[in-house]
Design a protein around this motif. Sequence first.
Motif, PDB file in Angstrom:
ATOM      1  N   MET A  31       0.829  -1.198   0.000  1.00  0.00           N
ATOM      2  CA  MET A  31       0.000   0.000   0.000  1.00  0.00           C
ATOM      3  C   MET A  31       0.867   1.254   0.000  1.00  0.00           C
ATOM      4  O   MET A  31       0.560   2.256  -0.667  1.00  0.00           O
ATOM      5  CB  MET A  31      -0.913  -0.008   1.233  1.00  0.00           C
ATOM      6  N   TYR A  52       2.112   2.019  -3.399  1.00  0.00           N
ATOM      7  CA  TYR A  52       1.021   2.638  -4.162  1.00  0.00           C
ATOM      8  C   TYR A  52       0.918   4.135  -3.839  1.00  0.00           C
ATOM      9  O   TYR A  52       0.778   4.982  -4.739  1.00  0.00           O
ATOM     10  CB  TYR A  52      -0.289   1.911  -3.842  1.00  0.00           C
ATOM     11  N   ILE A 103       1.438   7.414  -6.226  1.00  0.00           N
ATOM     12  CA  ILE A 103       0.393   8.425  -6.396  1.00  0.00           C
ATOM     13  C   ILE A 103       0.948   9.824  -6.157  1.00  0.00           C
ATOM     14  O   ILE A 103       0.634  10.784  -6.885  1.00  0.00           O
ATOM     15  CB  ILE A 103      -0.789   8.142  -5.438  1.00  0.00           C
ATOM     16  N   GLY A 157      -8.471   3.562  -2.797  1.00  0.00           N
ATOM     17  CA  GLY A 157      -7.560   2.712  -3.566  1.00  0.00           C
ATOM     18  C   GLY A 157      -6.505   2.075  -2.685  1.00  0.00           C
ATOM     19  O   GLY A 157      -6.155   0.893  -2.864  1.00  0.00           O
ATOM     20  N   ALA A 158      -6.005   2.843  -1.689  1.00  0.00           N
ATOM     21  CA  ALA A 158      -5.016   2.296  -0.757  1.00  0.00           C
ATOM     22  C   ALA A 158      -5.616   1.155   0.050  1.00  0.00           C
ATOM     23  O   ALA A 158      -4.975   0.112   0.258  1.00  0.00           O
ATOM     24  CB  ALA A 158      -4.516   3.402   0.171  1.00  0.00           C
ATOM     25  N   VAL A 217      -5.817  -1.951  -2.142  1.00  0.00           N
ATOM     26  CA  VAL A 217      -4.516  -2.611  -2.271  1.00  0.00           C
ATOM     27  C   VAL A 217      -4.205  -3.406  -1.005  1.00  0.00           C
ATOM     28  O   VAL A 217      -3.792  -4.573  -1.074  1.00  0.00           O
ATOM     29  CB  VAL A 217      -3.399  -1.567  -2.544  1.00  0.00           C
TER      30      VAL A 217
END
Length: 536
Positions: free
Chosen positions: A479, A482, A486, A509-510, A513
């Motif tokens: 995460m 990610y 971002i 989204g985190a 993931v």
Amino acid sequence: MTSPFQKKGYSLQKSPNAPKNSPRVSTAKAAFFFGTGTLTSRILGFIRDSLVLAIMPLDMKDAFFAAFKLPNVFRRLFGEGGLSVSFIPVYVGLLEKGEESHSQRLADGIFTLLMSLISLICLMMFLFMDPLVNFLFGGSGFSDIPGKIEMTITMARIMVFFLFFICLFAFFMAVLNANRKFTLSGYAPMLLNVAIICGLWLYKDSEHLVLASAFSVVIGGALQAFLLLPAMIKVHGLPKISFSLSHPSVQVVVRKFMPTLLGVGVLQIMGLINASFASRLMPGAITYIYTADRLLELPLSLIAVSIGTTVLPALSGYWSRKETGNFISSLSRQLGLFYFLAIPCIFGFWFLGSDIVDILFNRGKFSFAEVLIVADILKIYCLTLMAAGSLKIVTQALYATGDTKTPAYIALFGLTVHVIMAPLFMEIWKLNGLVFSTALITLINFIISSFFIGKRVGTINWRKIASHVSLCAGAACMMGFYLVAINQLQWKQGRFLLDFPLLILIVGGAGLVYFSVGAFLKVEELNIVLRRFRKK
């Protein structure tokens, strides 16, 4: 064993007219309305804080948050904290047994004691506010700024009456909750935020902003209490002033209240001491800690408090049946569940902290330089979140064994060490040193509490928890990659209406993931979360 009520000749048989248990759908409906009201109030609270930070000059913000701290300390001591734990179980017990006359005498006696004490505290604080504020907030961050101490005294002297109304509200809410009336109690706190928002907005360009903000707090507290009056009348729950305090149920509540007061009191005193220490630092220190605290409260209340609240009845049952193995297994599972949910929050604070603070609060008189200060505090709060959440759950385990004194003594020990240690850290790291000392003491308290659980019940399965945490950390690292990716995109547009939805999408989204990797690694707590979600 004969109860105090039996000694007085009171019947303990349940009356056929006693309130029946509400059906599950009614409970779910009440929980929905209460939760909706709480969520709405939280949103309004962030709007309120955003306005305070944007509209007020820095010294006025410090004065406002310092003045607001004083009634809130006593509010949590006598209103929300001790009252709910000590009064509600006894009051509900009388209602369930159909002892309505005795439940009314209990309500009358506790109401008289509570409001008499609160009135005395309000009067004494009003009369001696000058020396009190100078003692607590007389550090260089206040005393070196002309007029700052005087502004704090003015606000605090007005806001002290908020304590009276909010404790009145807390008593009304306790009675209504005992009668299974939750809706108004959930929505009433919105009125405090609405009142402050209106006061700030109407007087944002006025020279009377100091008085308007302080009176808005008092008006908001009064509106909260008065909103519950019709419901109190409907359930025939309005108390009367009664100084006849010999009723056994009143004595039971007072005896239960004292250990709770000690435990909650130490925590509130630590918060007040932190504000006092912060007044010795740079101007704005109290404001920055308050802002970071507001962000920390969200995951802490949603995760740790909810787990701690639900685990108490289960652990109490295991203890009463002498099932120590199940007790420790359940406690270990709840700690594992907390870490599963808290670890992604920690990574979110670490990688998105500055973006969260920037989007929520960076406007008006709250600059980007101040955003970075609060973001640094949030990074230290990563340790605080883990330690405070773990301590909450382990403390509930001690309560489940009937031990209310040990948590209070541990908190008192931690407070003593903190008072000695915090100035040393502040000499080295200034504001961050104060915050780190609080986090470290919370961690130490958790370790000591775990030791006493081991002595009293059995050793927590730390090996299994450590293995579980390593899996959660692995998923959180993915995460983290990610979030780093971002942040390379420079996604912020500098406009709240665009940036806030984007922030929600990024956080979502985190989470996706994290849970996806957790499923791949077969983290068993994911199944627990999914099962609980389906039950909702």
